[in-house]
Design a protein around this motif. Sequence first.
Motif, PDB file in Angstrom:
ATOM      1  N   MET A   9     105.854  62.121  73.814  1.00  0.00           N
ATOM      2  CA  MET A   9     104.721  62.689  73.260  1.00  0.00           C
ATOM      3  C   MET A   9     104.943  63.715  72.290  1.00  0.00           C
ATOM      4  SD  MET A   9     101.796  62.547  76.038  1.00  0.00           S
ATOM      5  CE  MET A   9     102.838  63.102  77.436  1.00  0.00           C
ATOM      6  N   SER A  10     106.077  64.560  72.806  1.00  0.00           N
ATOM      7  CA  SER A  10     106.211  65.597  71.774  1.00  0.00           C
ATOM      8  C   SER A  10     107.103  65.263  70.657  1.00  0.00           C
ATOM      9  CB  SER A  10     107.465  66.553  72.922  1.00  0.00           C
ATOM     10  OG  SER A  10     108.003  67.595  71.898  1.00  0.00           O
ATOM     11  N   ALA A  11     107.939  64.269  70.580  1.00  0.00           N
ATOM     12  CA  ALA A  11     108.596  63.371  69.399  1.00  0.00           C
ATOM     13  C   ALA A  11     107.722  62.988  68.730  1.00  0.00           C
ATOM     14  CB  ALA A  11     109.675  62.726  70.098  1.00  0.00           C
ATOM     15  N   LEU A  23      99.073  57.014  77.088  1.00  0.00           N
ATOM     16  CA  LEU A  23      97.756  57.584  77.479  1.00  0.00           C
ATOM     17  C   LEU A  23      97.286  56.771  78.739  1.00  0.00           C
ATOM     18  CD1 LEU A  23      96.305  59.508  74.434  1.00  0.00           C
ATOM     19  CD2 LEU A  23      97.679  60.573  76.578  1.00  0.00           C
ATOM     20  N   ASP A  24      97.206  55.499  78.388  1.00  0.00           N
ATOM     21  CA  ASP A  24      96.539  54.524  79.103  1.00  0.00           C
ATOM     22  C   ASP A  24      97.453  54.371  80.297  1.00  0.00           C
ATOM     23  OD1 ASP A  24      94.457  54.067  77.598  1.00  0.00           O
ATOM     24  OD2 ASP A  24      95.445  52.230  76.572  1.00  0.00           O
ATOM     25  N   LYS A  62      90.883  59.162  65.708  1.00  0.00           N
ATOM     26  CA  LYS A  62      89.606  58.599  66.481  1.00  0.00           C
ATOM     27  C   LYS A  62      90.277  57.870  67.646  1.00  0.00           C
ATOM     28  CE  LYS A  62      85.005  56.454  66.174  1.00  0.00           C
ATOM     29  NZ  LYS A  62      84.352  55.778  65.110  1.00  0.00           N
ATOM     30  N   ARG A  63      90.957  56.893  67.241  1.00  0.00           N
ATOM     31  CA  ARG A  63      91.612  55.988  68.567  1.00  0.00           C
ATOM     32  C   ARG A  63      92.108  56.881  69.423  1.00  0.00           C
ATOM     33  NH1 ARG A  63      95.510  52.915  66.131  1.00  0.00           N
ATOM     34  NH2 ARG A  63      95.544  51.848  67.893  1.00  0.00           N
ATOM     35  N   LEU A  64      92.915  57.630  69.067  1.00  0.00           N
ATOM     36  CA  LEU A  64      93.726  58.467  70.018  1.00  0.00           C
ATOM     37  C   LEU A  64      92.896  59.286  71.016  1.00  0.00           C
ATOM     38  CD1 LEU A  64      96.740  59.230  70.765  1.00  0.00           C
ATOM     39  CD2 LEU A  64      96.461  61.357  69.197  1.00  0.00           C
ATOM     40  N   VAL A  65      91.828  59.780  70.454  1.00  0.00           N
ATOM     41  CA  VAL A  65      90.962  60.629  71.291  1.00  0.00           C
ATOM     42  C   VAL A  65      90.195  59.849  72.372  1.00  0.00           C
ATOM     43  CG1 VAL A  65      88.924  62.041  71.161  1.00  0.00           C
ATOM     44  CG2 VAL A  65      90.832  62.585  69.551  1.00  0.00           C
ATOM     45  N   PRO A  90      89.814  60.240  78.724  1.00  0.00           N
ATOM     46  CA  PRO A  90      89.927  59.883  79.926  1.00  0.00           C
ATOM     47  C   PRO A  90      91.123  60.275  80.788  1.00  0.00           C
ATOM     48  CG  PRO A  90      89.222  58.005  78.512  1.00  0.00           C
ATOM     49  CD  PRO A  90      89.681  59.274  77.498  1.00  0.00           C
ATOM     50  N   ALA A  91      92.267  60.303  79.895  1.00  0.00           N
ATOM     51  CA  ALA A  91      93.557  60.729  80.633  1.00  0.00           C
ATOM     52  C   ALA A  91      93.487  62.062  80.935  1.00  0.00           C
ATOM     53  CB  ALA A  91      94.715  60.594  79.576  1.00  0.00           C
TER      54      ALA A  91
END
Length: 697
Positions: A521-523, A549-550, A590-593, A598-599
Motif C-alpha cells: 500500500m505504501s509502495a 482492501l478486500d 472511484k473503484r478504490l474508494v 468498507p475496509a
Amino acid sequence: MGIRTQEELGRPVKNFQQATEYILSISAAAAVAKTGSQTTVSQPKKRKTITSAFDKPLINANFTAAEHIRLITAMVTFVGYQIPSHAFRTTYQQQQQQAHAAVHGAAEESAAAALDRCLEQLLVSLLDIQSRARLQTRTSGKSAADTPAWAELLKRTSVAVTEILGQMSWSSFVTIMLGILRDTTPVMVKTALEELGGTLSLRAAITKADVPHLVPLIGALVGILESQTATKDLTAEGAGVQRGCLFCLKQLAGILGNHSAETWTTILSTGVKFLASSDISIRCEAISCLTTVIVTVKTSVLPRLPEFLPGLLEHVHQLLSGKAQDTASLLTAIDALEAIVSILTAFISPQLPKILAIVAQCATKTVQPTLKDSFSGKVVRIRGILCGDVPFRVMFGAFKETYGALRQTEVFSIFNDSLKKARTGDILSMQREIVDFLFTVFDTREDLPSALDALSLVALRMPESSFKGLFMKLYQWATQDGLQRKKLLTFYQIVERLTDALKHLFIIYAANVVSHAVTIMSAFHVEKSAGSISESDRQTETDVLITILDVLTRFFKYDTTGYFNADQCDVLNQPLVDQLDNYREPESYKRLVEHLIPAITGFSVCLNDDSLWKPLHYQVLLKTRHDEAAVRVAALQSIESLVESMGESYSNLLPEAVTFLVELSAEDDELVEAQCARTKATIEKVLGDSSIWRNAV
C-alpha cells in the motif's frame, strides 16, 4: 383369381372377401391397362407380383384417375376397418373351412392358416399400392385434382397395413418382408423398411419364440446396404433406403443383441462402415445403431472397443461441435455419449481426454429451446458419472492433457466437480501434482477463477502442516522477485479465496499478509511511487490495492481471536487511511474508494475500542482538508459509514469532528457540500440530537 370386368368393379362391395379379391386384382388390372387390352378376360390369370415395374399405371383404362383412386381408397378403408374385428375373424375362418370342405371334401388347411395366407397376399398388395401412392404424391407435374386423392389413398393404405401387421404371426411377417426386400425398386423397399421398422419398435409383441424368425432379416438388411454402397451416386431414395436399413438394424440390435455374438458383431461392423457416410442423417442412424449395440450387450462389446470407439467419439464430437442445430443429430450424439460413459465407465480411460473435450463442448453448445432441457439434463448426467465414477487419478491425468490442448474453462469446471467428489486420501496422494499444475495456471493467469476454486477445494482437505507449507510456497512465489504486479495480484486473490473458504482458521496466517500488504500500500501510493509507469501497470496496481482492501476486510470480519489489537492498529492505521488520498484518475479512484470505505469501517468494528478509534477517526478527518475534492468527498463518506457502524458510541468522537464538518459547510464544491450535509444528517439521526450544529455554530 381373374381380372374384374368394368361391370364387376362397379358393383357394390358386400363383404371383406370381395374387397380383398378386388385389391388383389389391381396389379393385374394395371398390367392390362398398359397394353390397352379389354379388362374382361375369359381365363383366370395369375396376379402380378410386387416386382412389377413402377412405370405401369395403377388405374384401369376404363376409369378416370380420380374415380379409380377413390374406388381403391374405399376398398382399402373397408379392409382396414374389418381386419381388427374379432367377429370378422371368426366368421371368415368358418367361411373358409366350409368352402374348403365343400370343394375338397375335407378341410385342407386350418382356418388360422387360411387367414394368414389371405393376410399375406393382402399385405403384399397393400404395400405395392402404398409404394405407388407415395411415388405419385412426390412426383412433380401431377394435376391438382389428383394429388389429394393419392394422399388420401396413402393414408388409408397405411392404416390397413398397420392393422394387418397386428394380426400376422412373426414367421409369416418375416417371410413376406424377406421377399419384399429382394425387390429392386427403391420406393417399394423403402416402404417395406418403414413398416418393418415400425413393427420392430413394438418390442412388447415379440416373444423369445419369435426371435429365431427375425435373425434372417439381419442378413437381408446388410445385403441391401452393401448393394447401396456399391452405387456411386446416392439418390434421395437410396439414402432413404440406407437410413431405413440402419434403423431396422438398430431395432434388431435391441431385440437380438443377446441372441448370439455373431448377431451383434454383424450389426456393429455394419454401423462402423456407415460412420464415414457423407450424409449426416445416415451417420446419425449409424451412431444410433452402435449406441443400441452398446446398451444391449454392455461389456460384451469390450473386445471390439478399439475397432469402433475412437471413430464413434470423433463423429459425436463433430456433430456436437458443428454449427448445425438439427435436433435429431444433437440427441443422437448426446445419447451415444451417455451410453458410452455410463456403461463403459471403467474402460474409457484411453479415450477420456476426448470425452472431456466433448463434454466441455456440450456446455457451450447453443441448442433449440425445445431441446434445451433434455440436452442439458443428459450433459449433467454425463458429468456426474465422469466426476463420481472415474477414479480421480485417471481423471486428473486426462484433465491435464485435455486442458493443455484446449485451455477451456469448462474443462476446468469438470475437474473441480471431480475434486468435490474425490476422496480425501486420493487428493492428498496427488497433492504435489495438483499444486504444481495450479502454479502453472497462476503463472499464466488463464482460467484463474477456476484455479482458485480448485486450490480452495484442495486446501480444505489438507492437514494444517501441509497447508502451512503450501501457503509459504505461495508467499515466496509472489514476493521473491520484487514487485511483480501480476503475481502480487494473483497472490492476494488466492488469499481472498482461501479466507472465504477457511474463515477464522486462516487468521493465524494474517501476520505475513498484513505486513506485506502495508508495504504494498505504501509502495503503490501515488505520492510515494517513483518514476512514470504505463497505464496497464497503473491499472494493475489499482487492482492489487483493491484486492488487498478486500482481504483486510475479510480479516477484520473473521477475527475472533483478537489478533487486531493496539499493535496492529498502529501498523495499519496510517497506510490504510492514506489510501483516501491515493488519487490518480477519477474512474480508478472511484473503484478504490468503493472497497476502501468498507475496509476502514470493518477495521473500526474489529478494534471495538474507542481509545483505538480516535487515531483512526482523526486521520480520516484530516483527509477532509485535502486539495482534491474527490478525496474530501471520500473522507466524508468514510465518516458517515463510521457513524452508522458505531451508533451512539460515536458521541465520544463527535467533538473533534464538529470543527471539520463546520468548515466543510461553507465548501465551494457542490459535491463536497452535498456530502457534508448528508454526513451531518446521518450524525443527527444516529445520535438523536438535531441541535448539534446549532450549538457548534
